[in-house]
Design a protein around this motif. Structure first.
Motif, PDB file in Angstrom:
ATOM      1  N   ASN A   1       0.852  -1.194   0.000  1.00 39.28           N
ATOM      2  CA  ASN A   1       0.000   0.000   0.000  1.00 39.28           C
ATOM      3  C   ASN A   1       0.883   1.238   0.000  1.00 39.28           C
ATOM      4  O   ASN A   1       1.719   1.420   0.889  1.00 39.28           O
TER       5      ASN A   1
ATOM      6  N   ILE B   1      -2.128   3.766  -3.822  1.00 35.19           N
ATOM      7  CA  ILE B   1      -2.244   2.591  -4.677  1.00 35.19           C
ATOM      8  C   ILE B   1      -2.103   1.367  -3.790  1.00 35.19           C
ATOM      9  O   ILE B   1      -1.180   1.288  -2.965  1.00 35.19           O
TER      10      ILE B   1
ATOM     11  N   GLU C   1      -1.703  -2.830  -3.773  1.00 32.31           N
ATOM     12  CA  GLU C   1      -1.302  -3.975  -4.597  1.00 32.31           C
ATOM     13  C   GLU C   1      -1.502  -5.244  -3.777  1.00 32.31           C
ATOM     14  O   GLU C   1      -1.093  -5.308  -2.612  1.00 32.31           O
TER      15      GLU C   1
ATOM     16  N   PHE D   1      -3.324  -4.124  -9.035  1.00 35.97           N
ATOM     17  CA  PHE D   1      -3.268  -2.773  -8.482  1.00 35.97           C
ATOM     18  C   PHE D   1      -4.662  -2.166  -8.460  1.00 35.97           C
ATOM     19  O   PHE D   1      -5.487  -2.443  -9.343  1.00 35.97           O
ATOM     20  N   SER D   2      -4.883  -1.308  -7.471  1.00 35.76           N
ATOM     21  CA  SER D   2      -6.127  -0.551  -7.446  1.00 35.76           C
ATOM     22  C   SER D   2      -5.874   0.791  -6.779  1.00 35.76           C
ATOM     23  O   SER D   2      -5.189   0.865  -5.754  1.00 35.76           O
TER      24      SER D   2
END
Length: 479
Positions: free
Chosen positions: A133, A326, A328, A338-339
């Protein structure tokens, strides 16, 4: 919808409070006399040019290069001054820290790890996974009611007060160096007088003993002459002790070990010249100039700002917070990859349900402000008293100095005549011993009076805040 309501509340608060809450500082008014009325403060009565007491390098008025050297050493090396400078640097850092509250606080964080879940927690997915993160966080207090501004100004006034504390320390150190140096030279002059009189009385003892050996004197005369000689000699050890103590004190004031300056200061020198007159200025100028008064006023100002800080708690405290990041995730599951992550929030913290505690804190800060006001007024009065006392001491000591100078000269002339008359047989031993004793007392009294006059001049300069130079000590070297 909730965010819109929060924004609406923010706009309403901004409209209701266009400026900071709490009292605004105003310099207190004090009734001050137009002039100092102590003896010697009028140019018309002195009839001679006067030295400006506010001169930041007042020690030059004594025309003594060694005194100047010692003062400059103390200003750069004295450990008390170096400590005061360190306190100023700390206050400056706190002020700079408080100013950052006007801007958003931005931080970054990274969270990386690997975890193995229990079988009962995995719900059929892989138990082992890795995650990461990365976030960028921001927060900002919207200072609609002046809490941050009051705090910054309070820290600024504390910084200014610390700077004036350092200036007051400079005045005190310079005054102590000058007073100790003058005492050293005064004690050396008294030592010279004692030794010279002891030498004269020693010659008288030898003469009386020779007369007694020749059968023309008495044992009583010999014992009386020797007793006076020993009495005069008994003054010397105490004077040597006082000289040594002054030498040690000067070395420590200059940031050195006590015995460092003994060889340099042992050589006898006369007392420094005294200024003919010292212009004290006006009480209003004194109040603006003395650093202890300025420091007291600045602490009063800081206490006033503290009232504003506490008063702001009666109103909502608004904080804006934001986050960008982000995330992961790796576990061979549908959640892999990823978001992006983001968040924006407006937090409203209002202590309206806790007004009792808030009002108690406001009352406490107001009481502290009243105490600082009384302290400021007392500092001004003590400064005026200090100057008036110093003016009286200086003027009266100069008068006494002039009278004792003439008395010392007359006593020496009388002792010289008594010695001649005794040698010629025109007077007795008792008259000679009385004349010599009076000469010693008169010369010692004049030396002491001259020392007191010079010390009174230093005290006057110190009370008028003379000796406030823009010369900083060396910073403390860390091991």
């Amino acid at each position: 919808m909730r965010i819109s309501n929060a924004l609406l509340a923010t706009i309403v608060a901004l409209c209701c409070a266009a400026c900071s809450v709490g009292p605004h500082y105003k310099r207190p008014d004090m009734a001050l006399p137009a002039q100092f009325v102590a003896p010697g403060t009028s140019r018309a009565t002195t009839g001679s040019p006067q030295v400006e007491a506010a001169d930041p390098q007042f020690w030059h008025s004594f025309h003594d290069p060694e005194l100047t050297t010692l003062v400059e050493r103390a200003l750069t090396s004295n450990n008390d001054l170096r400590s005061a400078l360190a306190h100023y640097d700390a206050a400056d850092a706190l002020w700079r820290l408080s100013k950052f509250d006007r801007y958003p606080t931005v931080t970054a964080s990274e969270d990386v790890g690997r975890e193995k879940l229990a079988a009962s927690q995995a719900f059929g997915y892989p138990r082992n996974y890795r995650y990461s993160n990365s976030t960028l966080n921001a927060s900002w207090e919207l200072d609609f009611f002046g809490r941050v501004r009051h705090n910054i100004e309070s820290q600024h006034q504390q910084l200014l007060a610390t700077a004036n504390d350092q200036a007051a320390m400079q005045v005190a150190i310079v005054g102590e160096v000058a007073a100790t140096y003058i005492d050293l030279r005064g004690q050396q002059e008294r030592l010279r007088v004692a030794r010279q009189n002891a030498e004269n009385e020693g010659r008288t003892v030898k003469l009386v003993e020779a007369t007694y050996s020749a059968g023309r004197g008495t044992q009583f005369d010999t014992a009386r002459a020797r007793a006076q000689y020993e009495s005069t000699n008994s003054r010397i050890p105490a004077l040597l002790s006082a000289i040594a103590l002054d030498e040690h004190r000067l070395a420590v004031l200059c940031g050195q070990s006590p015995d460092t300056l003994v060889a340099e200061l042992d050589a006898q020198k006369p007392l420094p010249d005294l200024p003919e007159g010292i212009d004290p200025g006006t009480p209003a100028e004194l109040v603006r100039r003395r650093p202890d008064i300025n420091a007291s006023e600045q602490r009063l100002h800081a206490a006033t700002e503290e009232i504003g800080i506490q008063t702001a708690d009666l109103f909502p405290r608004l904080n804006f917070a934001g986050l960008l990041g982000i995330a992961e995730y790796h576990s061979d599951s549908p959640f892999d990859g990823f978001s992006p992550v983001n968040m924006a929030a407006l937090n409203i913290d209002w202590s309206f349900l806790d007004r009792g505690r808030v009002k108690a804190r406001i009352a406490a800060s107001q009481a502290d402000g009243d105490a600082q006001l009384a302290q400021y007024q007392q500092t001004v009065l003590l400064a005026l008293e200090d100057v008036d006392n110093a003016l009286v001491r200086y003027a009266r000591s100069r008068e006494q100095d002039a009278q004792l100078s003439q008395a010392a000269a007359d006593s020496k002339r009388a002792a010289d005549l008594a010695d001649i008359r005794f040698r010629e047989g025109a007077t007795g031993l008792l008259d000679l011993l009385d004349a010599q004793r009076e000469e010693l007392e008169a010369e010692d009294a004049y030396a002491t009076s001259h020392l007191n006059s010079a010390s009174a001049a230093v005290s006057l300069y110190k009370s008028l805040a003379g000796g406030w130079p823009q010369l900083q000590p060396a910073k403390i070297a860390r091991p």
